[in-house]
Design an enzyme around this catalytic site. Structure first.
Site, mmCIF file in Angstrom:
data_model
loop_
_atom_site.group_PDB
_atom_site.id
_atom_site.type_symbol
_atom_site.label_atom_id
_atom_site.label_comp_id
_atom_site.label_asym_id
_atom_site.label_seq_id
_atom_site.Cartn_x
_atom_site.Cartn_y
_atom_site.Cartn_z
ATOM 1 C CG ASP A 1 81.309 30.265 47.771
ATOM 2 O OD1 ASP A 1 81.087 30.046 46.546
ATOM 3 O OD2 ASP A 1 80.429 29.916 48.547
HETATM 4 N N1 ATP Z 1 72.280 37.348 57.693
HETATM 5 C C1 ATP Z 1 71.451 36.820 56.939
HETATM 6 N N2 ATP Z 1 70.386 37.604 56.704
HETATM 7 C C2 ATP Z 1 69.606 37.092 55.797
HETATM 8 N N3 ATP Z 1 69.699 35.912 55.227
HETATM 9 C C3 ATP Z 1 70.843 35.133 55.378
HETATM 10 C C4 ATP Z 1 72.042 35.632 56.403
HETATM 11 N N4 ATP Z 1 73.001 34.834 56.293
HETATM 12 C C5 ATP Z 1 72.655 33.796 55.386
HETATM 13 N N5 ATP Z 1 71.294 33.945 54.901
HETATM 14 C C6 ATP Z 1 70.532 33.260 54.117
HETATM 15 O O1 ATP Z 1 71.020 31.661 54.189
HETATM 16 C C7 ATP Z 1 71.608 31.278 52.801
HETATM 17 C C8 ATP Z 1 73.042 30.312 53.351
HETATM 18 O O2 ATP Z 1 73.699 31.122 54.209
HETATM 19 P P1 ATP Z 1 75.123 31.259 54.020
HETATM 20 O O3 ATP Z 1 75.526 31.564 52.410
HETATM 21 O O4 ATP Z 1 76.002 31.936 54.783
HETATM 22 O O5 ATP Z 1 75.680 29.707 54.016
HETATM 23 P P2 ATP Z 1 76.285 28.642 53.282
HETATM 24 O O6 ATP Z 1 75.946 28.917 51.994
HETATM 25 O O7 ATP Z 1 75.826 27.310 53.687
HETATM 26 O O8 ATP Z 1 77.735 28.639 53.515
HETATM 27 P P3 ATP Z 1 79.139 28.467 54.090
HETATM 28 O O9 ATP Z 1 80.145 28.010 52.705
HETATM 29 O O10 ATP Z 1 79.675 29.272 54.983
HETATM 30 O O11 ATP Z 1 78.604 27.124 54.863
HETATM 31 C C9 ATP Z 1 72.011 32.585 52.223
HETATM 32 O O12 ATP Z 1 72.116 32.425 50.871
HETATM 33 C C10 ATP Z 1 70.980 33.611 52.609
HETATM 34 O O13 ATP Z 1 69.763 33.293 51.803
HETATM 35 MG MG MG Z 2 76.239 30.593 50.795
#
Ligand code: ATP
Ligand code: MG
Length: 209
Positions: free
Chosen positions: A123
């Site tokens: 992704d």
């Molecule tokens: N370790 C981190 N430090 C700072 N911000 C973070 C971190 N992890 C996630 N974020 C913030 O949260 C947002 C969403 O996290 P992430 O992309 O991991 O999950 P998601 O898009 O819901 O993905 P998934 O498809 O794995 O469920 C990121 O775009 C970022 O802005």
């Molecule tokens: Mg994400």
């Protein structure tokens, strides 16, 4: 200890937690009520485990990723370091053209290092890259990553990058893609070419089928 939700997506709930001056992030994958419960449990478990593994492997390949402090497979939750910064997605419209080129070059070289280790991100969008205050890029969100990747999987990863640039950053897409490919090729040398050709082929397939 303070807790606040910083992102709430379809896939996960991200909470920032500060304990004794250190800031962490809890990434929890909640239940999806519309999925059959066996499938839901399988996906939450496999993506949590995969993300933990890939964050560590990517780190060992020289890609900045948040350290994983704990894995809770009962609650499908990872505790990670909080990376202070903003999403590359937000930065794109705010930085100078030359910094944007340098950032995309850096992004391409990080993807090149991943692919060199036969790992694909799955992704690779600009929301899944954090830029810190020293303009250093960090990669996150490895829940869809895959190991033992072949040329096809690497071509798909590159195709997804191009698609992300086209849909989210269409006014900058050409220079962003060009710099990304330059960074990618600087890392992979001659090994970049088959993956880049596959990226082109996948695009043609999408258009005519
Ligand atoms: N370790 C981190 N430090 C700072 N911000 C973070 C971190 N992890 C996630 N974020 C913030 O949260 C947002 C969403 O996290 P992430 O992309 O991991 O999950 P998601 O898009 O819901 O993905 P998934 O498809 O794995 O469920 C990121 O775009 C970022 O802005
Ligand atoms: Mg994400």
């Amino acid at each position: 200890m303070t807790n606040d939700i910083i992102a709430l997506g379809a896939e996960s709930e991200i909470t920032r937690i500060t304990i004794w001056g250190h800031t962490y992030v809890a990434k929890r994958r909640p239940r999806k009520p519309y999925l059959l419960s066996e499938l839901d449990t399988y996906l939450r478990a496999s993506r949590t485990a995969r993300e933990c593994k890939s964050l560590n492997i990517a780190r060992s390949l020289g890609i900045p990723t948040p350290a994983v402090h704990s894995v809770d497979m009962q609650n499908y939750t990872l505790i990670l370091d909080h990376i202070a910064g903003k999403q590359l997605k937000e930065a794109v419209g705010q930085v100078s053209p030359s910094l944007l080129r340098r950032l995309c070059n850096q992004f391409g070289s990080l993807i090149g290092k991943l692919h060199d280790g036969n790992l694909v991100h799955g992704d690779p969008t600009t929301s899944n890259v954090i830029i810190d205050k020293k303009s250093r890029l960090w990669m996150i969100d490895f829940g869809l990553s895959e190991f033992n990747a072949d040329t096809e999987m690497k071509g798909v990863d590159l195709h997804l990058i191009r698609r992300a640039f086209e849909t989210t950053h269409w006014t900058h897409q050409d220079e962003m893609l060009q710099s990304t490919i330059e960074g990618y090729t600087e890392v992979l040398g001659d090994f970049a070419e088959p993956n880049l050709s596959r990226m082109e082929e996948i695009r043609t397939r999408g258009r005519y089928h």
